[in-house]
Design a protein around this motif. Structure first.
Motif: not given
Length: 93
Positions: A57, A61, A65
């Motif tokens: 996870v 992320q 980004a």
């Protein structure tokens, strides 16, 4: 009607020359790459303090980004070039 563009053989170009040419043609690409490196560096630093979040996870992320940073830089560059060509174009008399 003659074509006034110079013919350039890119096979004789070194990697440094190619990077210099690309950065002159598209400076926002270089800004996007630097942003990508910055986000990845920050992600590597924050990896130690991710808490109970799973690694997959966290990496997902981080990928979002990093991609968002590059896409934003390229979008800003595209908007800048369009505005420069169409909105701020000086009229020739």
């Amino acid at each position: 009607m003659s074509n006034s563009q110079k013919i350039f053989d890119y096979s004789d170009e070194s990697q440094a020359d190619r990077l210099a040419r690309k950065s002159k043609d598209s400076p926002f690409m270089i800004i996007g790459i630097l942003g990508l490196i910055g986000v990845c560096g920050y992600g590597f630093y924050q990896y130690k303090h991710k808490g109970k979040m799973s690694t997959s996870v966290f990496l997902m992320q981080l990928r979002v980004a990093a991609q968002g940073t590059v896409v934003t830089a390229l979008t800003v560059g595209l908007a800048y070039n369009l505005a420069k060509e169409h909105l701020f174009k000086e009229k020739k008399e």
